[in-house]
Design an enzyme around this catalytic site. Structure first.
Site, PDB file in Angstrom:
ATOM      1  CE1 TYR A  32      46.502  42.208  36.736  1.00 28.66           C
ATOM      2  CE2 TYR A  32      44.391  41.304  36.035  1.00 28.66           C
ATOM      3  CZ  TYR A  32      45.256  42.383  36.166  1.00 28.66           C
ATOM      4  OH  TYR A  32      44.875  43.637  35.736  1.00 28.66           O
TER       5      TYR A  32
ATOM      6  CB  SER B 182      41.168  43.905  37.054  1.00 29.15           C
ATOM      7  OG  SER B 182      40.841  43.089  35.947  1.00 29.15           O
TER       8      SER B 182
END
Ligand code: NDP
Length: 249
Positions: free
Chosen positions: A156, A143
């Site tokens: 995350y 990501s």
């Protein structure tokens, strides 16, 4: 390039979003697929649709990537079905972002278990097979949050930074062994991922950003397919992609 036909590709997180769209593009190009996720009905539906639309073989296996045994069984299933694994796409993921001060330990642990440990289990069982084959390709969906940390994304991001380290380690350890390592780092993408954010304000903010500036899952799938469709001596090690309308990290 045409280096996809008949490749055997195992995809985790194939029941929706980026995994499902990648499966679709790969089936179009004649790859043989093993789809994995927890929602068996969705996997079955995707597999049946792909087999009826494209002339290739698509199988599936219900798999929870947090369970080491189930990941081992998935890899065994791929080998017993197709006799080889050319690509493992470690794509299953979870993103319940939250503020550290809220101490959502269960969500932190779930992200660590799925995003890091689940991907590592895949590597554990697929890599020895690829080494024996003297060829193989492991891809992990990372990501942009694996490159920058925003408010709410600490844990995350930590899981995605961790996978950046693992995938670079994989690359250097496997030099000369025919194994490719690819990290795909998308910005916002319009998938089901943000629906699982339990903090209502953060959920709304992420959903709004995704709706306004998100890539489609198919946009991301094209990047995955590009990394597979390369000559055998070319490794695409990392792709970062965002919508041209995404300003924040
Ligand atoms: P989705 O929620 O659509 O897909 C997530 C997939 O992971 C689903 O197929 C889900 O299937 C699967 N999954 C979740 N937990 C498990 C588990 N324990 N075992 C097996 N499979 C599991 O979202 P995306 O397509 O967006 O997510 C795919 C990847 O992309 C993730 O790694 C995510 O972090 C990453 N990403 C997404 C971005 C975005 O904005 N959407 C941006 C950057 C990266 P099931 O529930 O059936 O198990």
């Amino acid at each position: 390039m045409d280096n996809i036909k008949n490749k055997v590709v195992v995809i985790t997180g194939a029941s929706s979003g980026i995994g499902k769209e990648t499966a679709t593009l790969l089936a179009e190009k004649g790859a043989k697929l093993v789809l994995a996720a927890r929602r068996e009905d969705s996997l079955k539906e995707v597999a049946q649709a792909l087999e009826s639309n494209y002339s290739t073989e698509v199988t599936y296996k219900k798999t929870d990537v947090t369970k080491q045994k189930e990941v081992e069984e998935l890899i065994d299933f791929a080998i017993s079905t197709f006799g080889q694994i050319d690509v493992l796409f470690n794509n299953a993921g979870l993103m319940p972002v939250s503020m550290l001060r809220d101490g959502k330990v269960d969500e932190w642990e779930a992200m660590i278990d799925i995003n890091i440990k689940g991907a590592l289990y895949g590597i554990k069982y697929a890599l020895p097979i690829m080494e024996k084959q003297k060829s193989g390709h492991i891809i992990t969906t990372d990501s942009v949050a694996g490159h920058f940390t925003g408010e709410g994304s600490s844990v995350y991001s930590a899981t995605k930074y961790a996978m950046r380290a693992v995938m670079e380690g994989l690359r250097v350890e496997e030099v000369g062994k025919g194994i490719k390592s690819t990290l795909i780092s998308p910005g916002h993408a319009q998938t089901e991922l943000a629906n699982k954010i339990s903090d209502p304000q953060l959920r709304e903010a992420v959903l709004k950003s995704e709706a306004e500036t998100g890539l489609s899952a198919k946009d991301v799938a094209h990047a995955v397919v590009y990394s597979i469709d390369t000559p055998d001596n070319v490794g695409i090690n990392e792709i970062i992609l965002r919508s041209i309308n995404q300003r924040d990290y």
